[in-house]
Design a protein around this motif. Structure first.
Motif, short mmCIF file in Angstrom:
data_model
loop_
_atom_site.label_atom_id
_atom_site.label_comp_id
_atom_site.label_asym_id
_atom_site.label_seq_id
_atom_site.Cartn_x
_atom_site.Cartn_y
_atom_site.Cartn_z
N THR A 1 37.19 38.12 36.14
CA THR A 1 38.17 37.64 37.12
C THR A 1 39.60 37.81 36.61
O THR A 1 40.49 38.19 37.37
CB THR A 1 37.89 36.17 37.49
OG1 THR A 1 36.54 36.05 37.91
CG2 THR A 1 38.80 35.70 38.60
N VAL A 2 39.81 37.53 35.31
CA VAL A 2 41.16 37.69 34.73
C VAL A 2 41.61 39.14 34.86
O VAL A 2 42.74 39.42 35.25
CB VAL A 2 41.19 37.22 33.26
CG1 VAL A 2 42.44 37.67 32.55
CG2 VAL A 2 41.07 35.70 33.19
N MET B 1 47.47 31.21 36.26
CA MET B 1 46.31 30.32 36.25
C MET B 1 45.80 30.04 37.67
O MET B 1 44.60 30.11 37.93
CB MET B 1 46.69 29.01 35.56
CG MET B 1 45.60 28.01 35.48
SD MET B 1 44.76 28.21 33.93
CE MET B 1 43.70 26.80 33.98
N GLY B 2 46.69 29.70 38.58
CA GLY B 2 46.29 29.39 39.96
C GLY B 2 45.61 30.55 40.64
O GLY B 2 44.63 30.39 41.37
N LYS B 3 46.14 31.75 40.41
CA LYS B 3 45.57 32.96 41.00
C LYS B 3 44.15 33.17 40.48
O LYS B 3 43.23 33.47 41.25
CB LYS B 3 46.46 34.15 40.63
CG LYS B 3 46.37 35.29 41.58
CD LYS B 3 47.31 36.47 41.33
CE LYS B 3 48.24 36.41 40.17
NZ LYS B 3 48.93 37.69 39.93
N VAL B 4 43.97 33.00 39.17
CA VAL B 4 42.65 33.20 38.56
C VAL B 4 41.66 32.14 39.06
O VAL B 4 40.55 32.47 39.48
CB VAL B 4 42.74 33.15 37.02
CG1 VAL B 4 41.36 33.19 36.40
CG2 VAL B 4 43.59 34.29 36.49
N MET B 5 42.08 30.88 39.04
CA MET B 5 41.19 29.79 39.46
C MET B 5 40.81 29.93 40.93
O MET B 5 39.67 29.68 41.32
CB MET B 5 41.82 28.43 39.19
CG MET B 5 41.95 28.08 37.72
SD MET B 5 40.40 27.96 36.84
CE MET B 5 39.82 26.37 37.39
N THR C 1 40.46 32.62 42.67
CA THR C 1 39.49 33.70 42.82
C THR C 1 38.16 33.35 42.15
O THR C 1 37.09 33.70 42.63
CB THR C 1 40.04 35.01 42.20
OG1 THR C 1 41.32 35.28 42.76
CG2 THR C 1 39.11 36.17 42.44
N LEU C 2 38.24 32.62 41.05
CA LEU C 2 37.07 32.33 40.22
C LEU C 2 36.18 31.21 40.78
O LEU C 2 34.96 31.34 40.78
CB LEU C 2 37.54 31.94 38.82
CG LEU C 2 36.50 31.57 37.79
CD1 LEU C 2 35.59 32.76 37.51
CD2 LEU C 2 37.15 31.12 36.51
N MET C 3 36.76 30.14 41.26
CA MET C 3 35.97 28.98 41.65
C MET C 3 34.93 29.26 42.74
O MET C 3 33.81 28.77 42.65
CB MET C 3 36.87 27.80 42.03
CG MET C 3 37.55 27.15 40.84
SD MET C 3 36.47 26.77 39.43
CE MET C 3 35.58 25.36 40.05
N PRO C 4 35.23 30.06 43.77
CA PRO C 4 34.18 30.36 44.74
C PRO C 4 32.98 31.08 44.12
O PRO C 4 31.85 30.94 44.58
CB PRO C 4 34.88 31.25 45.77
CG PRO C 4 36.32 30.91 45.66
CD PRO C 4 36.53 30.57 44.21
N LYS C 5 33.22 31.85 43.05
CA LYS C 5 32.13 32.59 42.39
C LYS C 5 31.18 31.65 41.65
O LYS C 5 30.01 31.97 41.50
CB LYS C 5 32.70 33.60 41.39
CG LYS C 5 33.50 34.70 42.02
CD LYS C 5 34.05 35.62 40.93
CE LYS C 5 34.95 36.70 41.49
NZ LYS C 5 35.50 37.55 40.43
N VAL C 6 31.69 30.54 41.13
CA VAL C 6 30.88 29.65 40.30
C VAL C 6 30.63 28.30 40.97
O VAL C 6 30.11 27.39 40.34
CB VAL C 6 31.51 29.43 38.90
CG1 VAL C 6 31.59 30.73 38.14
CG2 VAL C 6 32.87 28.78 39.00
N LYS C 7 30.96 28.19 42.23
CA LYS C 7 30.86 26.92 42.95
C LYS C 7 29.45 26.33 42.84
O LYS C 7 28.46 26.98 43.17
CB LYS C 7 31.20 27.14 44.42
CG LYS C 7 31.22 25.87 45.22
CD LYS C 7 31.68 26.13 46.62
CE LYS C 7 31.86 24.83 47.35
NZ LYS C 7 32.48 25.02 48.63
N LEU D 1 35.06 22.86 32.45
CA LEU D 1 34.70 23.92 31.51
C LEU D 1 35.31 25.25 31.94
O LEU D 1 35.86 25.99 31.12
CB LEU D 1 33.18 24.05 31.41
CG LEU D 1 32.64 25.18 30.55
CD1 LEU D 1 33.10 25.02 29.10
CD2 LEU D 1 31.13 25.25 30.61
N VAL D 2 35.26 25.52 33.23
CA VAL D 2 35.84 26.76 33.75
C VAL D 2 37.34 26.77 33.46
O VAL D 2 37.88 27.77 32.97
CB VAL D 2 35.58 26.89 35.28
CG1 VAL D 2 36.34 28.07 35.86
CG2 VAL D 2 34.10 27.04 35.55
#
Length: 148
Positions: A107-108, A119-123, A125-131, A138-139
């Motif tokens: 994702t980074v 950080m906001g951009k990464v989070m 995009t990332l959070m829906p992937k690991v929801k 931890l994420v």
């Protein structure tokens, strides 16, 4: 089988087996699901909405667990740990730290993040992937590690 059907079946089984703790947790989860459906004005929730509610239930219990441990309330710690065990039965399988780390790396690079300002951009995009499959704290820690 939908989550609600599974909860109803498990609730019947818990009643038959006289498992008061398990029955109580199942009823709390069902109430949360029904309250959310009413709030959203729907008859049935989507799987994603159900997962959001389950994640919220887990987070609430983890927060309570932390507070009770700090207060030295071992009786309540044990009760919350039991509840957490029952709620986790309905959660999807959790990702390992290595798997989360791999998703964070991807994702980074995907969003071309270079500093903590991204950080906001990464989070986002990332959070829906690991929801529902990873603890948000931890994420967040792993993202900060890769952006520093």
């Amino acid at each position: 089988m939908s989550l609600l059907e599974r909860l109803n079946n498990d609730m019947k089984q818990a009643m038959k087996n006289k498992e008061k703790d398990r029955l109580s947790v199942i009823r709390m989860i069902k109430a949360s699901l029904q309250n959310e459906a009413i709030k959203l004005g729907k008859q049935e929730l989507t799987a994603d909405e159900e997962l959001t509610i389950l994640s919220r239930e887990v987070k609430q219990r983890r927060d309570s667990l932390h507070e009770f441990e700090n207060a030295g309330r071992q009786d309540l710690v044990e009760k919350i740990e039991t509840e957490l065990t029952y709620v986790n039965i309905y959660m999807p399988e959790q990702l390992s730290e290595e798997e989360i780390e791999e998703i964070v790396k991807e994702t980074v690079s995907e969003v071309n993040a270079t500093s903590k300002a991204d950080m906001g951009k990464v989070m986002g995009t990332l959070m829906p992937k690991v929801k529902g499959k990873a603890d948000g704290a931890l994420v967040n820690k792993l993202v900060q590690k890769y952006l520093s």
